[in-house]
Scaffold this motif. Sequence first.
Motif, PDB file in Angstrom:
ATOM      1  N   ARG A   1       0.830  -1.205   0.000  1.00  0.00           N
ATOM      2  CA  ARG A   1       0.000   0.000   0.000  1.00  0.00           C
ATOM      3  C   ARG A   1       0.865   1.256   0.000  1.00  0.00           C
ATOM      4  N   SER A   2       1.985   1.215   0.701  1.00  0.00           N
ATOM      5  CA  SER A   2       2.856   2.396   0.778  1.00  0.00           C
ATOM      6  C   SER A   2       3.518   2.707  -0.560  1.00  0.00           C
ATOM      7  N   HIS A   3       3.605   1.722  -1.449  1.00  0.00           N
ATOM      8  CA  HIS A   3       4.214   1.934  -2.768  1.00  0.00           C
ATOM      9  C   HIS A   3       3.177   2.095  -3.870  1.00  0.00           C
ATOM     10  N   ALA A   4       1.943   1.701  -3.625  1.00  0.00           N
ATOM     11  CA  ALA A   4       0.923   1.680  -4.668  1.00  0.00           C
ATOM     12  C   ALA A   4       0.344   3.067  -4.917  1.00  0.00           C
ATOM     13  N   GLY A   5      -0.360   3.179  -6.039  1.00  0.00           N
ATOM     14  CA  GLY A   5      -1.061   4.409  -6.331  1.00  0.00           C
ATOM     15  C   GLY A   5      -2.315   4.548  -5.478  1.00  0.00           C
ATOM     16  N   ALA A   6      -2.874   5.759  -5.466  1.00  0.00           N
ATOM     17  CA  ALA A   6      -4.040   6.028  -4.628  1.00  0.00           C
ATOM     18  C   ALA A   6      -5.235   5.171  -5.022  1.00  0.00           C
ATOM     19  N   ASN A   7      -5.331   4.830  -6.299  1.00  0.00           N
ATOM     20  CA  ASN A   7      -6.483   4.067  -6.785  1.00  0.00           C
ATOM     21  C   ASN A   7      -6.189   2.588  -6.994  1.00  0.00           C
ATOM     22  N   THR A   8      -5.005   2.141  -6.562  1.00  0.00           N
ATOM     23  CA  THR A   8      -4.660   0.734  -6.735  1.00  0.00           C
ATOM     24  C   THR A   8      -5.487  -0.132  -5.791  1.00  0.00           C
ATOM     25  N   ARG A   9      -6.095  -1.150  -6.332  1.00  0.00           N
ATOM     26  CA  ARG A   9      -6.875  -2.093  -5.533  1.00  0.00           C
ATOM     27  C   ARG A   9      -5.957  -3.211  -5.056  1.00  0.00           C
ATOM     28  N   ILE A  10      -5.973  -3.518  -3.780  1.00  0.00           N
ATOM     29  CA  ILE A  10      -5.149  -4.586  -3.226  1.00  0.00           C
ATOM     30  C   ILE A  10      -6.074  -5.651  -2.647  1.00  0.00           C
ATOM     31  N   GLU A  11      -5.894  -6.884  -3.112  1.00  0.00           N
ATOM     32  CA  GLU A  11      -6.773  -7.987  -2.722  1.00  0.00           C
ATOM     33  C   GLU A  11      -5.945  -9.194  -2.289  1.00  0.00           C
ATOM     34  N   PHE A  12      -6.412  -9.886  -1.271  1.00  0.00           N
ATOM     35  CA  PHE A  12      -5.810 -11.169  -0.904  1.00  0.00           C
ATOM     36  C   PHE A  12      -6.483 -12.280  -1.708  1.00  0.00           C
ATOM     37  N   THR A  13      -5.705 -12.979  -2.517  1.00  0.00           N
ATOM     38  CA  THR A  13      -6.235 -14.092  -3.314  1.00  0.00           C
ATOM     39  C   THR A  13      -5.660 -15.431  -2.880  1.00  0.00           C
ATOM     40  N   GLY A  14      -4.511 -15.405  -2.194  1.00  0.00           N
ATOM     41  CA  GLY A  14      -3.754 -16.629  -1.989  1.00  0.00           C
ATOM     42  C   GLY A  14      -2.843 -16.873  -3.181  1.00  0.00           C
ATOM     43  N   ASN A  15      -2.010 -17.869  -3.077  1.00  0.00           N
ATOM     44  CA  ASN A  15      -1.101 -18.237  -4.164  1.00  0.00           C
ATOM     45  C   ASN A  15      -1.721 -19.311  -5.034  1.00  0.00           C
ATOM     46  N   PRO A  16      -1.900 -19.039  -6.330  1.00  0.00           N
ATOM     47  CA  PRO A  16      -2.461 -20.065  -7.217  1.00  0.00           C
ATOM     48  C   PRO A  16      -1.619 -21.337  -7.207  1.00  0.00           C
ATOM     49  N   VAL A  17      -2.307 -22.464  -7.228  1.00  0.00           N
ATOM     50  CA  VAL A  17      -1.671 -23.780  -7.231  1.00  0.00           C
ATOM     51  C   VAL A  17      -2.074 -24.503  -8.509  1.00  0.00           C
ATOM     52  N   ARG A  18      -1.110 -25.131  -9.150  1.00  0.00           N
ATOM     53  CA  ARG A  18      -1.359 -25.774 -10.437  1.00  0.00           C
ATOM     54  C   ARG A  18      -2.349 -26.931 -10.320  1.00  0.00           C
ATOM     55  N   THR A  19      -3.114 -27.105 -11.395  1.00  0.00           N
ATOM     56  CA  THR A  19      -4.124 -28.154 -11.434  1.00  0.00           C
ATOM     57  C   THR A  19      -3.513 -29.529 -11.193  1.00  0.00           C
ATOM     58  N   SER A  20      -2.286 -29.731 -11.674  1.00  0.00           N
ATOM     59  CA  SER A  20      -1.633 -31.032 -11.497  1.00  0.00           C
ATOM     60  C   SER A  20      -1.439 -31.367 -10.026  1.00  0.00           C
ATOM     61  N   VAL A  21      -1.273 -30.339  -9.183  1.00  0.00           N
ATOM     62  CA  VAL A  21      -1.174 -30.552  -7.737  1.00  0.00           C
ATOM     63  C   VAL A  21      -2.569 -30.691  -7.130  1.00  0.00           C
ATOM     64  N   LEU A  22      -3.479 -29.810  -7.525  1.00  0.00           N
ATOM     65  CA  LEU A  22      -4.836 -29.857  -6.976  1.00  0.00           C
ATOM     66  C   LEU A  22      -5.526 -31.188  -7.262  1.00  0.00           C
ATOM     67  N   ASN A  23      -5.178 -31.809  -8.394  1.00  0.00           N
ATOM     68  CA  ASN A  23      -5.783 -33.083  -8.773  1.00  0.00           C
ATOM     69  C   ASN A  23      -5.052 -34.286  -8.182  1.00  0.00           C
ATOM     70  N   GLY A  24      -4.187 -34.036  -7.210  1.00  0.00           N
ATOM     71  CA  GLY A  24      -3.466 -35.128  -6.565  1.00  0.00           C
ATOM     72  C   GLY A  24      -4.412 -36.177  -6.009  1.00  0.00           C
ATOM     73  N   ASN A  25      -3.996 -37.427  -6.113  1.00  0.00           N
ATOM     74  CA  ASN A  25      -4.853 -38.546  -5.724  1.00  0.00           C
ATOM     75  C   ASN A  25      -4.142 -39.382  -4.665  1.00  0.00           C
ATOM     76  N   ARG A  26      -4.764 -39.511  -3.503  1.00  0.00           N
ATOM     77  CA  ARG A  26      -4.150 -40.233  -2.386  1.00  0.00           C
ATOM     78  C   ARG A  26      -3.849 -41.686  -2.750  1.00  0.00           C
ATOM     79  N   ALA A  27      -4.825 -42.367  -3.358  1.00  0.00           N
ATOM     80  CA  ALA A  27      -4.638 -43.785  -3.680  1.00  0.00           C
ATOM     81  C   ALA A  27      -3.505 -43.965  -4.692  1.00  0.00           C
ATOM     82  N   GLN A  28      -3.469 -43.097  -5.707  1.00  0.00           N
ATOM     83  CA  GLN A  28      -2.400 -43.193  -6.705  1.00  0.00           C
ATOM     84  C   GLN A  28      -1.044 -42.922  -6.073  1.00  0.00           C
ATOM     85  N   GLY A  29      -0.985 -41.916  -5.210  1.00  0.00           N
ATOM     86  CA  GLY A  29       0.276 -41.600  -4.553  1.00  0.00           C
ATOM     87  C   GLY A  29       0.775 -42.753  -3.699  1.00  0.00           C
ATOM     88  N   ARG A  30      -0.111 -43.350  -2.943  1.00  0.00           N
ATOM     89  CA  ARG A  30       0.298 -44.472  -2.078  1.00  0.00           C
ATOM     90  C   ARG A  30       0.699 -45.694  -2.903  1.00  0.00           C
TER      91      ARG A  30
END
Length: 375
Positions: free
Chosen positions: A159-188
């Motif tokens: 915020r201290s470096h941004a412009g007056a009209n800059t919108r700052i949002e918390f989104t989290g860090n995107p995680v790749r689909t290949s990780v999100l689709n992880g399968n417990r049974a396949q991993g084991r």
Amino acid sequence: MTDKKLTVAIAAGGTAGHVNPALALADALRDRGHEVHFFGETRRLEGTLVPQAGFPFHPIHVTGFDRQRPWTLVPALVRLAKEERRLVREFKNGSIPMPDVAIGFGAYLELPLVRAAAKLGIPVALHEQNSVSGLANKQSAKLASLIAMGQPGAEDVLRSHAGANTRIEFTGNPVRTSVLNGNRAQGRAALGIPEDATMLLVFGGSLGAKHLNERLATLKDELLGVEGLHVVHSTGKGGYEDACAALNLTEDEAKRWRVCDYIDNMGDVLSAADLVLSRAGASSVAEIAALAVPAVLVPYPFATADHQTTNARLLTDAGAAVVFADADIDDDDFKQELMDLLQNPARRAAMHEAARGLAQDKAADRLADLLEGLA
């Protein structure tokens, strides 16, 4: 979600911590029918990972500068200005498609794209993965209409470096689909670990796991004394031989303690785990949170401004992880906490539910929504 098909320019590079979240966003945008173009260095990680993922890749040639050698700033600025002018020219003449929106993921190579886009009136967004903002995002913040945060702790500085009209949002860090689709049974199945076993996954990340590896070796007998426990231990490429020597596993012990230097199928392996012992890099925290795996986090002690400790708060504040300073893992408290978590499924179940509440697996879609809104 918009019906208009957008062209999105992404600048990301240098480390997996920058590239993987950018690729996760790109996957989400492509799934929505948008066209994504990447900008980065051909000789660095993005030059391999981006073409492998099937996205158009446009080389940017910039040089960083060494703060210990101030004279390196002049050639770095000259190269930056040259690349900025080239991108403006190529966007205008159509040799690179004119984007509807541009986003930088924090490395210094984002600067030519961000500045060229701003000069052409193209909306600019930034994504900051860590709890401590990097120099490139600080430099770019005034040009941004949107700054998305992977960690809530970065907001005050941004915020201290941004412009007056800059919108700052918390989104989290995107995680790749290949990780999100992880399968417990396949991993084991891939690891040869029975479904009814307890699995501890240990990995140190790219910043170093030497102390973790050494401490695990001292706990080998007690860990293998836990009935039904299997350990999957990723040492890092530089620490594999030393870790193997310190563990000195017998043939029988090696059946329950699998040592590797790197994990390729992280989605499946992370899904297979009942507990993770890890550093607290931004990408690691995001992946652990997205798959809701209970964790013991040991922040890398030499990270800039101790940002890994702040990264860890995303999970610890939610009750999804416990954290130990690197200097404290040789103490009995660390051993007792690790052993208790391994033998207390009810406690792990509560941490799992706490992690699910963070909805970290939705980060890529949240960021894609915001970009569509900008464009």
